[in-house]
Enzyme design. Structure first.
Site, PDB file in Angstrom:
ATOM      1  N   HIS A   1       0.869  -1.183   0.000  1.00  0.00           N
ATOM      2  CA  HIS A   1       0.000   0.000   0.000  1.00  0.00           C
ATOM      3  C   HIS A   1       0.899   1.223   0.000  1.00  0.00           C
ATOM      4  O   HIS A   1       1.706   1.418   0.909  1.00  0.00           O
ATOM      5  CB  HIS A   1      -0.924   0.005   1.220  1.00  0.00           C
ATOM      6  CG  HIS A   1      -1.875   1.163   1.223  1.00  0.00           C
ATOM      7  ND1 HIS A   1      -3.123   1.106   0.626  1.00  0.00           N
ATOM      8  CD2 HIS A   1      -1.750   2.418   1.725  1.00  0.00           C
ATOM      9  CE1 HIS A   1      -3.728   2.274   0.782  1.00  0.00           C
ATOM     10  NE2 HIS A   1      -2.922   3.096   1.437  1.00  0.00           N
ATOM     11  N   CYS A   2       0.761   2.056  -1.024  1.00  0.00           N
ATOM     12  CA  CYS A   2       1.635   3.215  -1.182  1.00  0.00           C
ATOM     13  C   CYS A   2       0.964   4.454  -0.586  1.00  0.00           C
ATOM     14  O   CYS A   2      -0.065   4.911  -1.096  1.00  0.00           O
ATOM     15  CB  CYS A   2       1.944   3.448  -2.665  1.00  0.00           C
ATOM     16  SG  CYS A   2       3.027   4.872  -2.947  1.00  0.00           S
ATOM     17  N   PRO A   3       1.528   5.024   0.479  1.00  0.00           N
ATOM     18  CA  PRO A   3       0.897   6.216   1.079  1.00  0.00           C
ATOM     19  C   PRO A   3       1.023   7.453   0.204  1.00  0.00           C
ATOM     20  O   PRO A   3       0.247   8.403   0.360  1.00  0.00           O
ATOM     21  CB  PRO A   3       1.675   6.387   2.395  1.00  0.00           C
ATOM     22  CG  PRO A   3       3.000   5.742   2.143  1.00  0.00           C
ATOM     23  CD  PRO A   3       2.735   4.605   1.209  1.00  0.00           C
TER      24      PRO A   3
ATOM     25  N   ASN B   1      -3.171   4.540  -2.347  1.00  0.00           N
ATOM     26  CA  ASN B   1      -3.781   3.409  -3.043  1.00  0.00           C
ATOM     27  C   ASN B   1      -2.849   2.218  -2.943  1.00  0.00           C
ATOM     28  O   ASN B   1      -1.634   2.364  -2.731  1.00  0.00           O
ATOM     29  CB  ASN B   1      -4.027   3.748  -4.513  1.00  0.00           C
ATOM     30  CG  ASN B   1      -4.954   2.753  -5.187  1.00  0.00           C
ATOM     31  OD1 ASN B   1      -5.597   1.942  -4.535  1.00  0.00           O
ATOM     32  ND2 ASN B   1      -5.026   2.803  -6.509  1.00  0.00           N
TER      33      ASN B   1
END
Length: 308
Positions: free
Chosen positions: A153-155, A159
């Site tokens: 999960h890329c902050p 997303n």
């Protein structure tokens, strides 16, 4: 709590085919990431303008240096938006295509074993989404959804990075690295040009370089800080890009490297050339192995082993 979960689920309701709706928090995160990228670029353009106006840099050269930033910045922001908006591969809760039953009328089993290239992999039951997670899928606690070929999960884009947006994520990382590297190199050259002249007979070598940096820090502290910041960003982004290129070459994911679900084995590694081909055609790979030896399962060399 039920209302909050409903709002989270609505964010992943497709707005267009293959996309997701962005919440207000997602938009704020994207705006912050865009500002983090654009502010150093704006500072670089301001330094170029000052160098042109005071005669330290020829006007044509300054214009060319500024124009070269535009395509890099456009690709960077475009790929960032694409990664954020594109559905990473979220599985619809309760989708019957992802429910593998042992026998008709029985409840879904907690785990289904498959064999991929001689290695056992599992399709585990997700009690939240009411499905069997396909191999390489994972339930993301931030998005509250099971994601196909989950990487992380890329902050920065608010997303998940998964099956359907991994390529745009790699484009985002590589273009941001190229942008940072370009701004660093241009600022380094510009800072040297703007540094005060070294006196005749002054120190040379490392001592002379230290004196030059000292004079530059006194004369142009903003330029030196910007150069150092962008240089550190380029190093971090370069390391991240090399790491993901390695993952592509061995057909692995960040989640698999951290959790090691197959031990030291790599059941999905089909050689560097095939792995790179799969990276460009990931959307064609079936998501869930079929336990009955269907053609889709055989194309992945996957045969159901047993159900426990």
């Amino acid at each position: 709590a039920a209302e909050e979960k409903k709002q989270v689920a609505s964010c992943f309701a497709p707005a267009l085919h293959g996309t997701r709706r962005l919440s207000r928090g997602d938009c704020m995160t994207l705006a912050s990431t865009a500002a983090f990228v654009m502010l150093p670029v704006a500072a670089f353009l301001a330094e170029l303008a000052l160098a042109v106006f005071d005669g330290s840099l020829p006007q044509v050269r300054g214009l060319l240096l500024g124009l070269l930033v535009a395509p890099l910045l456009t690709v960077c922001l475009g790929s960032m938006l694409c990664t954020a908006v594109k559905d990473p591969g979220c599985i619809e809760p309760g989708d019957v295509k992802y429910v593998l039953k042992a026998k008709e009328g029985q409840r879904p089993r907690p785990r289904v074993h498959h064999t991929v290239n001689g290695v056992k992999v599992d399709s585990r039951w997700c009690s939240t989404c009411q499905i069997h997670r396909p191999p390489r899928a994972k339930h993301c606690v931030y998005c509250d959804s099971c994601v196909l070929r989950f990487d992380h999960h890329c902050p920065w884009v608010s997303n998940c990075v998964g099956l359907h947006n991994y390529r745009s994520y790699i484009c985002f990382v590589s273009s941001t690295f190229a942008l940072a590297l370009y701004v660093f190199a241009a600022m380094l050259a510009l800072s040297v040009m703007m540094a005060p002249e070294r006196p005749v007979g002054g120190a040379s070598g490392l001592r002379g370089m230290a004196h030059t940096l000292q004079r530059l820090a006194l004369a142009e502290p903003g330029s030196l800080l910007l150069t150092g910041f962008v240089g550190l960003a380029a190093v971090a982004l370069g390391n991240l890009l090399v790491y993901h290129l390695y993952l592509i070459a061995v057909n692995s994911t960040t989640n698999e490297r951290l959790t090691k679900p197959y031990g030291n084995l790599e059941p999905f590694n089909e050689g560097c050339a095939n792995n790179c081909r799969l990276f460009y055609h990931t959307h064609r790979v079936p998501a869930l192995p079929e336990p009955d030896g269907s053609p889709a399962a055989q194309s992945l060399k996957v045969v159901a082993d047993d159900i426990v």
